[in-house]
Design an enzyme around this catalytic site. Structure first.
Site, PDB file in Angstrom:
ATOM      1  N   HIS A  88       3.229 -49.473  22.302  1.00  0.00           N
ATOM      2  CA  HIS A  88       4.254 -49.340  21.252  1.00  0.00           C
ATOM      3  C   HIS A  88       3.882 -50.149  20.006  1.00  0.00           C
ATOM      4  O   HIS A  88       4.619 -51.051  19.583  1.00  0.00           O
ATOM      5  CB  HIS A  88       5.632 -49.770  21.771  1.00  0.00           C
ATOM      6  CG  HIS A  88       6.772 -49.198  20.956  1.00  0.00           C
ATOM      7  ND1 HIS A  88       8.003 -48.924  21.450  1.00  0.00           N
ATOM      8  CD2 HIS A  88       6.818 -48.815  19.645  1.00  0.00           C
ATOM      9  CE1 HIS A  88       8.791 -48.422  20.498  1.00  0.00           C
ATOM     10  NE2 HIS A  88       8.082 -48.348  19.387  1.00  0.00           N
TER      11      HIS A  88
ATOM     12  N   GLY B 296       7.341 -41.125  19.070  1.00  0.00           N
ATOM     13  CA  GLY B 296       8.790 -41.147  18.863  1.00  0.00           C
ATOM     14  C   GLY B 296       9.446 -42.130  19.824  1.00  0.00           C
ATOM     15  O   GLY B 296       9.460 -43.343  19.580  1.00  0.00           O
ATOM     16  N   ARG B 297       9.932 -41.589  20.934  1.00  0.00           N
ATOM     17  CA  ARG B 297      10.546 -42.404  21.977  1.00  0.00           C
ATOM     18  C   ARG B 297      10.085 -41.867  23.321  1.00  0.00           C
ATOM     19  O   ARG B 297       9.917 -40.663  23.488  1.00  0.00           O
ATOM     20  CB  ARG B 297      12.081 -42.306  21.898  1.00  0.00           C
ATOM     21  CG  ARG B 297      12.703 -43.213  20.879  1.00  0.00           C
ATOM     22  CD  ARG B 297      12.622 -44.669  21.329  1.00  0.00           C
ATOM     23  NE  ARG B 297      13.220 -45.585  20.382  1.00  0.00           N
ATOM     24  CZ  ARG B 297      12.548 -46.178  19.399  1.00  0.00           C
ATOM     25  NH1 ARG B 297      11.275 -45.904  19.214  1.00  0.00           N
ATOM     26  NH2 ARG B 297      13.154 -47.023  18.600  1.00  0.00           N
TER      27      ARG B 297
ATOM     28  N   GLU C 243       9.631 -49.810  28.769  1.00  0.00           N
ATOM     29  CA  GLU C 243       8.564 -50.617  28.169  1.00  0.00           C
ATOM     30  C   GLU C 243       8.793 -52.089  28.469  1.00  0.00           C
ATOM     31  O   GLU C 243       9.936 -52.529  28.455  1.00  0.00           O
ATOM     32  CB  GLU C 243       8.537 -50.387  26.656  1.00  0.00           C
ATOM     33  CG  GLU C 243       8.198 -48.948  26.295  1.00  0.00           C
ATOM     34  CD  GLU C 243       8.249 -48.675  24.789  1.00  0.00           C
ATOM     35  OE1 GLU C 243       8.410 -49.622  24.004  1.00  0.00           O
ATOM     36  OE2 GLU C 243       8.135 -47.508  24.418  1.00  0.00           O
TER      37      GLU C 243
ATOM     38  N   ASP D 190       2.334 -43.800  22.899  1.00  0.00           N
ATOM     39  CA  ASP D 190       2.606 -45.143  22.387  1.00  0.00           C
ATOM     40  C   ASP D 190       3.982 -45.632  22.838  1.00  0.00           C
ATOM     41  O   ASP D 190       4.299 -46.805  22.672  1.00  0.00           O
ATOM     42  CB  ASP D 190       2.523 -45.133  20.854  1.00  0.00           C
ATOM     43  CG  ASP D 190       2.568 -46.522  20.260  1.00  0.00           C
ATOM     44  OD1 ASP D 190       1.841 -47.401  20.767  1.00  0.00           O
ATOM     45  OD2 ASP D 190       3.338 -46.755  19.296  1.00  0.00           O
TER      46      ASP D 190
END
Lengths: 316, 316
Positions: free
Chosen positions: A279, A230-231, A260, A255
């Site tokens: 990601h 998701g986030r 990031e 991920d």
């Protein structure tokens, strides 16, 4: 209302690829930018912005007065929604219904990697060892999917093919009927306590930010596996780091991160019970995103309603 | 015809586990053996043998005159079928319909590992590198399942969940209707030439031995992936080794080998485009195999027909 072919600004690290795709699909006025400075230069006269991580503060500048619509190349749009300076007349759209396939493949790649203990097999091969053991199985295991939008739905479908028990949590109660047991935001602790695999596909909103904290992590089974597609900010990263150090049979597949790219120094990189990926679970491929945008552009020109319009109050 | 509870000999490396399971399930006369010598000692009076890789030559000895039925703990039974000295009145059975779930999970673990390039992600993490790339997808890829028995059928079902195109080859024409395109033994070259993933689930018989040779391997797409969960001798191993050295974009996932365990010196261990696993894709778990056997034993005692009876002419 039929509008003339509008002026488009593409803001992206590979902006030229998008521009080429759009020109091939009949867009005549396409400009590209990779920096805020370039964007500001091209904003006057621009009606549509196609972008990932657009510097949102520019939209409140007089140079952006002509902008009517910003299309994000991703499914998550929290960075734009959280900027209250964006004029209300600018429509925000995000990609919907395009990521379920890729993200659910990513999720099952890691669920199977985990339950079959593929790292042990890779290591045995490197040592030329015939290390025969009985791998686990997904069959009968309990998967909990938090977020039952198009991504969650595709994960549920694949979980059925693996004969898993499927629990789900959605804030709106959406798609409650596709899971064996449904939970809402009031039930987080009960929800996570019964899971072998917890998959986060939620959007980042005021309601979901930092929803996975120490308390929730300690409510999970001690050998469970958490997958975040998701986030990053759904999780209190510091809490997760602590709990993963304490609970070495807990596994995390991450991920997405609060910041990031993940810092080189971040201790998560080297925890033995953590998988880090950059990601990429739901890649914004130029042709897939391009097709979505071109279809939306057709709707825009025809004056029809757009796909993936963001409700700024709801946050996604 | 109702038979008294028969005498059972368990021949297995973990024979005691099976013996314990059988005693818990009402078997009163259970002996165990791990070597041919021990087996010979216990054969007189034995009516049923439950075994993996039973030394088949013993069955032609006078000590084995009372043996009526040999249940293999596996799905493959080629080593028994190929021994023509086993008296014809001895019924051979194999486990059927128990391996589809586990083996199909193994297959998809490696298909996803391959298409998502998980080794690249693991290596990037080890180096703390944010190595963002666009992974591939199974969606729309062509999978070919050779062998459409219970294992092949389960692989086909999961392939559907991943939205793959599904081709199949079966010698008997069985289950031709569950695949998008069906092939028979006459069509091997055409069959393999269109595949992204070739999965071997065939039994080893005179007809299938060494069916995958250099010619067939060179007919595959140069970036295809071969997965063998059937038997090692379906493939000419020397041919495969050569082709894998020549075609470095070809990938092989091998759970079975001509000779097991695989020799330490075998060059397959270290080829970068080969995954080696120690024949564990379809584990013969004591409780699963035990349940199958106990059900068959009930049939045997009641004089009903057994499940999984091997047709020695057909070879499986």
């Amino acid at each position: 209302m039929n509008k003339a072919m509008p002026n488009i600004l593409v803001y992206y690290n590979e902006a030229e690829k998008f521009a080429e795709f759009l020109k091939e699909h009949g867009c005549t006025s396409v400009k590209t930018a990779k920096t805020p400075e370039e964007a500001l230069l091209h904003l006057p006269g621009t009606e549509i912005v196609l972008s990932w991580n657009f510097p949102s503060h520019l939209l409140a500048q007089p140079e952006a007065a002509s902008v009517q619509w910003v299309q994000s190349t991703g499914a998550g749009i929290d960075s734009l929604v959280s900027d209250r300076t964006i004029p209300q007349n600018v429509v925000l759209t995000r990609i919907v219904d395009q990521f379920g396939g890729m993200i659910s493949e990513y999720v099952f790649a890691y669920l199977l990697l985990h339950c079959k203990d593929i790292p042990r097999l890779l290591s045995a091969q490197a040592n030329r060892e015939w290390d025969k053991f009985s791998p686990g199985s997904l069959e009968g295991k309990v998967i909990g999917v938090a977020g039952l939008g198009s991504i969650g739905v595709e994960i549920v479908k694949k979980a059925r093919a693996f004969h898993m028990k499927v629990h789900g949590l959605s804030l709106s109660g959406k798609n409650a009927d596709i899971v064996d047991r449904h939970f809402t935001a009031a039930d987080w602790k009960t929800f996570v306590s019964e899971l072998d695999y917890l998959i986060l596909t939620l959007p980042l909103t005021n309601e979901t930010r930092h929803v996975i904290n120490r308390d929730i992590l300690l409510s999970m089974k001690s050998n469970a596996c958490l997958v975040n597609v998701g986030r990053g900010s759904l999780i209190v990263e510091r809490d997760m780091l602590e709990v993963l150090k304490e609970q070495q049979h807990l596994t995390a597949v991450l991920d997405v991160f609060e910041k990031e790219p993940l810092d080189k120094e971040n201790p998560l990189w080297s925890l033995p019970n953590v998988y880090i990926t950059p990601h990429l679970s739901g890649p914004s491929k130029v042709d897939e995103v391009g097709r979505f945008f071109v279809d939306n552009l057709r709707r825009f020109v025809q004056g029809s309603s757009l796909q993936g319009v963001v409700d700024r109050e709801r946050g996604y």
